[in-house]
Design a protein around this motif. Structure first.
Motif, PDB file in Angstrom:
ATOM      1  N   ASN A   6     -35.901 106.701  76.158  1.00 22.31           N
ATOM      2  CA  ASN A   6     -37.318 106.523  76.435  1.00 22.31           C
ATOM      3  C   ASN A   6     -37.906 105.581  75.398  1.00 22.31           C
ATOM      4  O   ASN A   6     -38.952 105.857  74.837  1.00 22.31           O
ATOM      5  CB  ASN A   6     -38.029 107.881  76.410  1.00 22.31           C
ATOM      6  CG  ASN A   6     -37.573 108.784  77.536  1.00 22.31           C
ATOM      7  OD1 ASN A   6     -37.227 108.301  78.597  1.00 22.31           O
ATOM      8  ND2 ASN A   6     -37.566 110.077  77.286  1.00 22.31           N
ATOM      9  N   ARG A   7     -37.271 104.478  75.164  1.00 23.11           N
ATOM     10  CA  ARG A   7     -37.718 103.522  74.152  1.00 23.11           C
ATOM     11  C   ARG A   7     -39.062 102.943  74.549  1.00 23.11           C
ATOM     12  O   ARG A   7     -39.238 102.467  75.665  1.00 23.11           O
ATOM     13  CB  ARG A   7     -36.676 102.406  74.002  1.00 23.11           C
ATOM     14  CG  ARG A   7     -37.032 101.411  72.942  1.00 23.11           C
ATOM     15  CD  ARG A   7     -35.871 100.467  72.673  1.00 23.11           C
ATOM     16  NE  ARG A   7     -36.204  99.616  71.559  1.00 23.11           N
ATOM     17  CZ  ARG A   7     -36.444  98.310  71.665  1.00 23.11           C
ATOM     18  NH1 ARG A   7     -36.341  97.712  72.838  1.00 23.11           N
ATOM     19  NH2 ARG A   7     -36.762  97.605  70.611  1.00 23.11           N
ATOM     20  N   LYS A   8     -40.001 102.980  73.632  1.00 14.04           N
ATOM     21  CA  LYS A   8     -41.321 102.408  73.856  1.00 14.04           C
ATOM     22  C   LYS A   8     -41.266 100.927  73.494  1.00 14.04           C
ATOM     23  O   LYS A   8     -41.052 100.575  72.344  1.00 14.04           O
ATOM     24  CB  LYS A   8     -42.351 103.127  72.999  1.00 14.04           C
ATOM     25  CG  LYS A   8     -42.574 104.575  73.427  1.00 14.04           C
ATOM     26  CD  LYS A   8     -43.403 105.315  72.386  1.00 14.04           C
ATOM     27  CE  LYS A   8     -43.694 106.738  72.749  1.00 14.04           C
ATOM     28  NZ  LYS A   8     -42.600 107.562  73.129  1.00 14.04           N
ATOM     29  N   VAL A   9     -41.445 100.051  74.469  1.00 11.66           N
ATOM     30  CA  VAL A   9     -41.388  98.605  74.236  1.00 11.66           C
ATOM     31  C   VAL A   9     -42.807  98.072  74.137  1.00 11.66           C
ATOM     32  O   VAL A   9     -43.632  98.314  75.015  1.00 11.66           O
ATOM     33  CB  VAL A   9     -40.599  97.895  75.356  1.00 11.66           C
ATOM     34  CG1 VAL A   9     -40.642  96.389  75.184  1.00 11.66           C
ATOM     35  CG2 VAL A   9     -39.161  98.393  75.376  1.00 11.66           C
ATOM     36  N   PHE A  10     -43.081  97.346  73.046  1.00  8.45           N
ATOM     37  CA  PHE A  10     -44.410  96.793  72.800  1.00  8.45           C
ATOM     38  C   PHE A  10     -44.517  95.339  73.223  1.00  8.45           C
ATOM     39  O   PHE A  10     -45.600  94.868  73.541  1.00  8.45           O
ATOM     40  CB  PHE A  10     -44.766  96.876  71.314  1.00  8.45           C
ATOM     41  CG  PHE A  10     -44.412  98.170  70.648  1.00  8.45           C
ATOM     42  CD1 PHE A  10     -44.783  99.390  71.198  1.00  8.45           C
ATOM     43  CD2 PHE A  10     -43.699  98.186  69.470  1.00  8.45           C
ATOM     44  CE1 PHE A  10     -44.462 100.587  70.577  1.00  8.45           C
ATOM     45  CE2 PHE A  10     -43.370  99.373  68.841  1.00  8.45           C
ATOM     46  CZ  PHE A  10     -43.752 100.582  69.397  1.00  8.45           C
ATOM     47  N   VAL A  74     -39.387  94.156  71.513  1.00  9.39           N
ATOM     48  CA  VAL A  74     -39.847  94.715  70.249  1.00  9.39           C
ATOM     49  C   VAL A  74     -40.435  96.067  70.603  1.00  9.39           C
ATOM     50  O   VAL A  74     -41.326  96.164  71.453  1.00  9.39           O
ATOM     51  CB  VAL A  74     -40.917  93.821  69.571  1.00  9.39           C
ATOM     52  CG1 VAL A  74     -41.370  94.445  68.254  1.00  9.39           C
ATOM     53  CG2 VAL A  74     -40.378  92.416  69.356  1.00  9.39           C
ATOM     54  N   GLY A  75     -39.908  97.103  69.999  1.00  7.60           N
ATOM     55  CA  GLY A  75     -40.375  98.444  70.327  1.00  7.60           C
ATOM     56  C   GLY A  75     -39.748  99.489  69.433  1.00  7.60           C
ATOM     57  O   GLY A  75     -39.011  99.166  68.498  1.00  7.60           O
ATOM     58  N   GLY A  76     -40.045 100.722  69.733  1.00  7.00           N
ATOM     59  CA  GLY A  76     -39.518 101.835  68.961  1.00  7.00           C
ATOM     60  C   GLY A  76     -38.000 101.920  69.055  1.00  7.00           C
ATOM     61  O   GLY A  76     -37.366 101.220  69.844  1.00  7.00           O
ATOM     62  N   THR A  77     -37.437 102.785  68.260  1.00  5.14           N
ATOM     63  CA  THR A  77     -35.991 102.945  68.221  1.00  5.14           C
ATOM     64  C   THR A  77     -35.432 103.269  69.599  1.00  5.14           C
ATOM     65  O   THR A  77     -36.059 103.964  70.387  1.00  5.14           O
ATOM     66  CB  THR A  77     -35.584 104.042  67.211  1.00  5.14           C
ATOM     67  OG1 THR A  77     -34.152 104.141  67.192  1.00  5.14           O
ATOM     68  CG2 THR A  77     -36.150 105.405  67.569  1.00  5.14           C
ATOM     69  N   GLY A  78     -34.246 102.754  69.867  1.00  3.90           N
ATOM     70  CA  GLY A  78     -33.535 103.087  71.090  1.00  3.90           C
ATOM     71  C   GLY A  78     -32.704 104.348  70.920  1.00  3.90           C
ATOM     72  O   GLY A  78     -32.016 104.775  71.830  1.00  3.90           O
ATOM     73  N   ILE A  90     -42.316 108.637  64.189  1.00  2.17           N
ATOM     74  CA  ILE A  90     -42.542 107.398  63.431  1.00  2.17           C
ATOM     75  C   ILE A  90     -41.616 106.298  63.941  1.00  2.17           C
ATOM     76  O   ILE A  90     -42.048 105.184  64.227  1.00  2.17           O
ATOM     77  CB  ILE A  90     -42.336 107.635  61.920  1.00  2.17           C
ATOM     78  CG1 ILE A  90     -43.405 108.585  61.394  1.00  2.17           C
ATOM     79  CG2 ILE A  90     -42.341 106.316  61.153  1.00  2.17           C
ATOM     80  CD1 ILE A  90     -43.146 109.098  59.989  1.00  2.17           C
ATOM     81  N   PHE A  91     -40.345 106.596  64.083  1.00  2.00           N
ATOM     82  CA  PHE A  91     -39.369 105.582  64.484  1.00  2.00           C
ATOM     83  C   PHE A  91     -39.524 105.165  65.945  1.00  2.00           C
ATOM     84  O   PHE A  91     -39.090 104.084  66.328  1.00  2.00           O
ATOM     85  CB  PHE A  91     -37.949 106.038  64.159  1.00  2.00           C
ATOM     86  CG  PHE A  91     -37.598 105.744  62.744  1.00  2.00           C
ATOM     87  CD1 PHE A  91     -36.862 104.625  62.415  1.00  2.00           C
ATOM     88  CD2 PHE A  91     -38.049 106.560  61.719  1.00  2.00           C
ATOM     89  CE1 PHE A  91     -36.568 104.323  61.099  1.00  2.00           C
ATOM     90  CE2 PHE A  91     -37.761 106.269  60.397  1.00  2.00           C
ATOM     91  CZ  PHE A  91     -37.022 105.143  60.090  1.00  2.00           C
ATOM     92  N   GLU A  92     -40.143 105.990  66.740  1.00  3.13           N
ATOM     93  CA  GLU A  92     -40.440 105.595  68.119  1.00  3.13           C
ATOM     94  C   GLU A  92     -41.587 104.582  68.175  1.00  3.13           C
ATOM     95  O   GLU A  92     -41.790 103.934  69.201  1.00  3.13           O
ATOM     96  CB  GLU A  92     -40.805 106.815  68.961  1.00  3.13           C
ATOM     97  CG  GLU A  92     -39.611 107.684  69.282  1.00  3.13           C
ATOM     98  CD  GLU A  92     -40.000 108.950  70.031  1.00  3.13           C
ATOM     99  OE1 GLU A  92     -39.141 109.445  70.793  1.00  3.13           O
ATOM    100  OE2 GLU A  92     -41.122 109.452  69.868  1.00  3.13           O
ATOM    101  N   HIS A  93     -42.335 104.427  67.074  1.00  2.00           N
ATOM    102  CA  HIS A  93     -43.498 103.547  67.048  1.00  2.00           C
ATOM    103  C   HIS A  93     -43.352 102.365  66.093  1.00  2.00           C
ATOM    104  O   HIS A  93     -44.292 101.588  65.936  1.00  2.00           O
ATOM    105  CB  HIS A  93     -44.748 104.364  66.705  1.00  2.00           C
ATOM    106  CG  HIS A  93     -45.094 105.344  67.778  1.00  2.00           C
ATOM    107  ND1 HIS A  93     -44.498 106.588  67.866  1.00  2.00           N
ATOM    108  CD2 HIS A  93     -45.922 105.246  68.838  1.00  2.00           C
ATOM    109  CE1 HIS A  93     -44.977 107.213  68.921  1.00  2.00           C
ATOM    110  NE2 HIS A  93     -45.830 106.430  69.536  1.00  2.00           N
ATOM    111  N   LEU A  94     -42.206 102.209  65.467  1.00  2.00           N
ATOM    112  CA  LEU A  94     -41.977 101.069  64.580  1.00  2.00           C
ATOM    113  C   LEU A  94     -41.447  99.882  65.384  1.00  2.00           C
ATOM    114  O   LEU A  94     -40.832 100.061  66.435  1.00  2.00           O
ATOM    115  CB  LEU A  94     -40.979 101.449  63.483  1.00  2.00           C
ATOM    116  CG  LEU A  94     -41.519 102.392  62.416  1.00  2.00           C
ATOM    117  CD1 LEU A  94     -40.389 102.844  61.491  1.00  2.00           C
ATOM    118  CD2 LEU A  94     -42.635 101.739  61.615  1.00  2.00           C
TER     119      LEU A  94
END
Length: 180
Positions: A6-10, A74-78, A90-94
């Motif tokens: 569920n990687r958050k991609v920015f 570019v997104g949070g940790t995979g 935190i790592f899901e949002h870096l």
């Protein structure tokens, strides 16, 4: 089949733009490391390397092995499962760089090429920032000895989490080689 993340991609970047940004981060880390005479400079170099080497290492090794890529994300940790609950958020949002392979290229790549590409990212994320802390310590930067020990611990945790997590790069490499 790999478990879904569920990687958050920015953001999504072209390969050229992603390589330029990561290259600038690596160059900046080298410059800061070369001029660092304080723990703050050493920490900045470590952070710049930590965020700049992973995606480009996948790309460099993958291209050398004949794998083609479409774009960077570019997104949070995979690998959110690799982090304990407090750090996970935190790592899901870096802003980590990920790189998207071309499907046909991956299908045609040898298992060894895929495994090398998968291993390159996490290995570089563990080794290069730790090497920067080692260089700071050997250069006599104040408080760098303690930070070098922290960097070793962080690198070991990074490698271990990617080894044990179903979504970690080392797990993907093992699957590429037909190993559980």
């Amino acid at each position: 089949m790999a478990p879904a993340t569920n990687r958050k991609v920015f953001a999504r970047l072209s390969i050229t733009a992603g390589n330029m940004l990561q290259g600038a981060g690596i160059f900046a880390a080298g410059f800061v490391l070369w001029t660092a005479h304080s723990a703050g400079g050493m920490l900045l170099a470590w952070v710049l390397l930590y965020f700049s080497v992973h995606g480009i290492a996948h790309w460099l090794v993958g291209r050398a092995a004949g794998i083609r890529f479409r774009f960077y994300t570019v997104g949070g940790t995979g690998n959110p499962q690799g982090w304990p609950p407090g750090l996970r958020w935190i790592f899901e949002h870096l802003p980590f760089f990920g790189v998207q392979t071309e499907k046909l290229s991956m299908e045609n790549a040898s298992p060894r090429a895929k495994a090398m590409m998968w291993c390159a990212g996490v290995t570089s994320s563990a080794v290069l920032p730790t090497l920067s802390a080692f260089v700071s310590w050997r250069s006599g930067v104040p408080r760098s000895g303690a930070f070098f020990l922290f960097a070793i611990g962080w690198a070991i945790a990074t490698l271990a989490s990617n080894w044990t997590s179903q979504t970690g790069d080392y797990s993907k490499a093992r699957r590429a080689l037909g190993r559980p």
